[in-house]
Scaffold this active site. Structure first.
Site, PDB file in Angstrom:
ATOM      1  CE1 TYR A  92      -6.940  12.575   1.329  1.00 51.88           C
ATOM      2  CE2 TYR A  92      -8.589  11.309   2.523  1.00 51.88           C
ATOM      3  CZ  TYR A  92      -7.274  11.678   2.328  1.00 51.88           C
ATOM      4  OH  TYR A  92      -6.285  11.161   3.124  1.00 51.88           O
ATOM      5  CG  LEU A  94     -12.609   8.360  -6.161  1.00 50.32           C
ATOM      6  CD1 LEU A  94     -13.399   8.949  -7.309  1.00 50.32           C
ATOM      7  CD2 LEU A  94     -12.614   6.839  -6.218  1.00 50.32           C
ATOM      8  CB  SER A 103      -8.158  -1.730  -7.254  1.00 54.26           C
ATOM      9  OG  SER A 103      -7.270  -2.205  -6.258  1.00 54.26           O
ATOM     10  CG  HIS A 105      -5.559  -4.546  -3.913  1.00 47.59           C
ATOM     11  ND1 HIS A 105      -4.705  -5.298  -3.126  1.00 47.59           N
ATOM     12  CD2 HIS A 105      -5.333  -3.258  -3.579  1.00 47.59           C
ATOM     13  CE1 HIS A 105      -4.006  -4.501  -2.344  1.00 47.59           C
ATOM     14  NE2 HIS A 105      -4.366  -3.249  -2.596  1.00 47.59           N
ATOM     15  CG  ASP A 112      -2.538  -2.808   0.359  1.00 44.27           C
ATOM     16  OD1 ASP A 112      -1.843  -2.514  -0.644  1.00 44.27           O
ATOM     17  OD2 ASP A 112      -3.695  -2.403   0.528  1.00 44.27           O
ATOM     18  CD  GLU A 155      -2.061   3.282  -1.958  1.00 42.90           C
ATOM     19  OE1 GLU A 155      -1.850   2.105  -2.312  1.00 42.90           O
ATOM     20  OE2 GLU A 155      -3.175   3.807  -2.037  1.00 42.90           O
ATOM     21  CG  HIS A 158      -0.291  -0.912  -3.456  1.00 42.47           C
ATOM     22  ND1 HIS A 158      -1.594  -1.330  -3.349  1.00 42.47           N
ATOM     23  CD2 HIS A 158       0.072  -1.138  -4.739  1.00 42.47           C
ATOM     24  CE1 HIS A 158      -1.999  -1.787  -4.525  1.00 42.47           C
ATOM     25  NE2 HIS A 158      -0.996  -1.685  -5.384  1.00 42.47           N
TER      26      HIS A 158
END
Length: 179
Positions: A92, A94, A103, A105, A112, A155, A158
């Site tokens: 979950y 991941l 990522s 990021h 975010d 998301e 994001h």
């Protein structure tokens, strides 16, 4: 301690079209807007476009703040370890935390965001509506819309700077919205 190989097989991520991200050559700081004095790192061009977008949103009466920007692979691994320590299940986790190296990021281009003042459900805010209608003008794109095929959850917070502004392509990608 877990290793990357224990979290995900590179083939699984590659099958989903997820690249392995490298750190940018240069990172610069910007205030987050969350805590006084707290700063986030991002690429210089991302910072420039963020500032322009932030100012335009404020002029339109919309408050935006950064919650996260650049994250190292070590910080990414710590997020996963912390969630596992709190009882999270790896499969979950991941779906909403990428394995280190995978990522956006890590690129210094992913942000975010939250509204200011913060909202419990970001996708129901005027800030989210504003982002969906305007970020393409600044080169940002919603990375994980509803129904995305990356394997990550939706998301709405994001957004990733694309290093190019292709208005039509980016604007079309933002049209996948909440149901």
């Amino acid at each position: 301690m877990l290793c990357i190989e224990c979290w995900v097989s590179p083939g699984t991520y590659a099958d989903r079209g997820l690249p392995f991200y490298r750190y940018p050559a240069e990172l610069v700081a910007v205030s987050t807007g969350v805590f006084e004095g707290q700063q986030c790192l991002m690429t210089p061009r991302t910072r420039s476009q963020w500032r322009a977008m932030h100012t335009t949103a404020a002029n339109d009466g919309v408050g935006l703040q950064i919650c996260w920007a650049f994250r190292s692979a070590d910080q990414q691994a710590k997020l996963i370890r912390d969630q596992l320590a709190w009882g999270g299940k790896l499969d979950y986790l991941l779906t909403w935390i990428a394995a280190p190296g995978y990522s956006e990021h890590h690129t210094g281009r992913a942000l975010d965001l939250d509204s200011f003042p913060p909202a419990e459900k970001f996708e129901d805010t005027p800030a989210f509506d504003w982002l969906c209608n305007n970020t393409w003008k600044f080169g940002f794109k919603l990375s994980y819309p509803i129904g995305n095929d990356s394997g990550f959850i939706y998301e709405p917070w994001h957004w990733c700077y694309q290093d190019i502004i292709e208005n039509t392509a980016l604007h079309q990608s933002c049209e996948v919205r909440k149901i």
